[in-house]
Each structure stands twice: as C-alpha cells, then as structure tokens.
Design a protein around this motif. Structure first.
Motif, short mmCIF file in Angstrom:
data_model
loop_
_atom_site.label_atom_id
_atom_site.label_comp_id
_atom_site.label_asym_id
_atom_site.label_seq_id
_atom_site.Cartn_x
_atom_site.Cartn_y
_atom_site.Cartn_z
N UNK A 1 28.22 -15.52 -43.88
CA UNK A 1 28.86 -15.33 -42.57
C UNK A 1 30.30 -15.81 -42.49
N UNK A 2 31.01 -15.88 -43.64
CA UNK A 2 32.40 -16.36 -43.60
C UNK A 2 33.37 -15.31 -43.08
N UNK A 3 34.43 -15.79 -42.46
CA UNK A 3 35.51 -14.89 -42.03
C UNK A 3 36.43 -14.64 -43.23
N UNK B 1 32.57 -11.55 -39.25
CA UNK B 1 31.87 -12.35 -40.25
C UNK B 1 31.35 -11.48 -41.38
N UNK C 1 31.78 -19.00 -37.86
CA UNK C 1 31.00 -19.09 -39.10
C UNK C 1 29.53 -19.19 -38.76
N UNK C 2 28.74 -18.43 -39.43
CA UNK C 2 27.34 -18.47 -39.05
C UNK C 2 26.45 -18.61 -40.27
N UNK C 3 26.14 -19.85 -40.60
CA UNK C 3 25.27 -20.07 -41.75
C UNK C 3 23.81 -19.96 -41.37
N UNK D 1 22.51 -17.39 -39.92
CA UNK D 1 22.19 -15.98 -39.74
C UNK D 1 22.13 -15.30 -41.10
#
Lengths: 106, 149
Positions: free
Chosen positions: A27-29, A67, B1-3, B5
């Motif tokens: 999910x990194x930008x 993301x 940031x979505x760790x 998901x």
C-alpha cells in the motif's frame, strides 16, 4: 493480461525490487516507493506502469493518495499451470526443509 | 499508507452474472474456495459464514452492502484461530467491473488497525482467485484442500 506480460515485467531486477518493497510494506505511495530506490521518479513511474499492465501491481485511491498493492494472483496462475495437485504437497515439504536448513547457524 | 489492507485483482473471461453466482452459490464456492463454502441469504444485515469442508466455521460476520452483480461488502471475523479472532472484525469488499470482454474482479480485505487476519488471508486469496478464474474459464477449479501455512 497475458502470461508474457507477467514474465516480461518480472524479468527486470528493478521491478522485482519494487515488488519486494511492496511485499515488505503493502500500500505504499509513489513517494514512499521512490525513497528506497536510487532512481528518478519518472523511471519508477515507468516501471510501475509495466507492473500494472501485467496486473502484478494494483492501485487504489484513498483520499488524495494513490496506494500501490502487490497483486500476487498472476504469479499463482503461473504456478498452477505447471504444478499439479500431487506435486504441491511435496514442494511445500521441500520448501519448508530448505527454509529450515538455511535458517540454521553453520 | 495502508499496511492493513490487501488488494487482489484478477481478470476473468466470463459474464458479471456467472461471476456473481460463483461468488455467492455454495455449490460453486466448493469448486474454487479450497473446498469451503459460504452460508448467507445475501441481504444487507444478514449473517454470513465461511464453512470448512468438515463443517467447522472458519469465519463469520455480516453482509454490509450487496449490489448484484457489482459489489459485495462483508464484515468478516476469523473464528478458528483464537488469537486472530481476538483482533475482531475486518472488511472484505468484492467489486466486479467489465473491462472489454473480461471481468475485473477486485477483492480488498482490510482492517482499521493492525490485524492478524490480514497477513493470514494473504496466502489464501491469491490461490482462491486463481482457482476461481480457472473454474470459470475452463470448468475446473483446483481440486485440493488448502496448502498449509
């Protein structure tokens, strides 16, 4: 969405590095991904586009952020093409053994 | 940031209706969901369960949104691993979008904070979705119980 696109995308070490980075932190930008790579933003964008075409990376918008997520489904499809239901258990056992042996101190 | 998901996407040569049926019909489920199947009457607020082949409840929850054949959102909690159950509910969203003659199926499984189910399902979903694609395109899913781990 062909298998060719997947193999082509995986053939490049920088793209594999991008996948490793997402595997470690999903999910990194784009900004976050650029931080770990000694490359221009444009080059990273280009590599990400190739990974997206191969469906190995998928993106989601959250507010103003885009993301990037590692999508392992095509890799599974490749594995399934050559791995039958009987081999899988043996391969799992071998892979467990390899991991255990390689973890051990010499 | 979505760790917390995970997003899984697959493109399947099928119709939205067939894909929807595969996702919600227990008989279809068994052919690709690693022999497990879901139990629900598929209405908003209805209970939802994922049942192992031996009859144990793997996961349970509730239907949060349903819009056939486009969108399904499930409130989802693990039931068989006590330490994962402790972390409470996650959310799993299925969306089906036609893309030319292919259907784009996206599965987003997410939690609001750190959650032990998310890394857990990360091994299962890719296999389930690859099996679903194989079932719809060739008439055969992968016939085997889930690999361990």
């Amino acid at each position: 969405m062909s298998m060719d696109a997947v193999f082509r995308a995986l053939a490049d070490p920088t793209r594999r590095q991008l996948l490793d980075s997402l595997h470690a932190r999903n999910g990194q930008t784009l900004n976050a991904l650029c931080e770990h790579l000694d490359m221009t933003r444009q080059a990273v964008t280009k590599h990400l586009a190739i990974l997206e075409v191969a469906n190995l990376v998928t993106t989601m918008r959250r507010g103003r952020e885009k993301e990037h997520y590692l999508n392992p489904v095509p890799i599974n499809e490749i594995a399934e093409r050559w791995i039958g239901k009987f081999e899988r258990h043996r391969l799992n056992a071998l892979s467990d053994l390899k991991q255990r042996l390689e973890r051990e101190e010499p | 940031m979505s760790e917390n998901s995970f997003v899984y996407v697959t493109y399947i040569r099928t119709t939205p209706e067939k894909l929807w049926q595969a996702l919600t019909d227990p008989e279809f489920n068994r052919q690709f969901f690693l022999c497990s199947y879901q139990e629900s009457d598929w209405r908003v607020g209805s209970s939802w369960k994922l049942i192992f082949p031996d009859g144990r409840v793997a996961d349970s929850g509730e239907i949060l949104e349903i819009d056939p054949p486009k969108r399904l959102v499930i409130k989802w909690r693990n039931e068989w691993l006590p330490e994962v159950k402790e972390d409470g509910y996650t959310r799993c969203t299925f969306t089906i979008e036609p893309d030319g003659e292919l259907m784009k199926l996206a599965v987003v499984h997410e939690a609001d904070g750190p959650h032990r189910l998310i890394p857990n399902v990360s091994k299962g979903w890719p296999l389930v979705l690859a099996s679903l694609k194989s079932l719809l395109e060739t008439g055969k899913g992968f016939e085997r119980p889930p690999s361990k781990g």
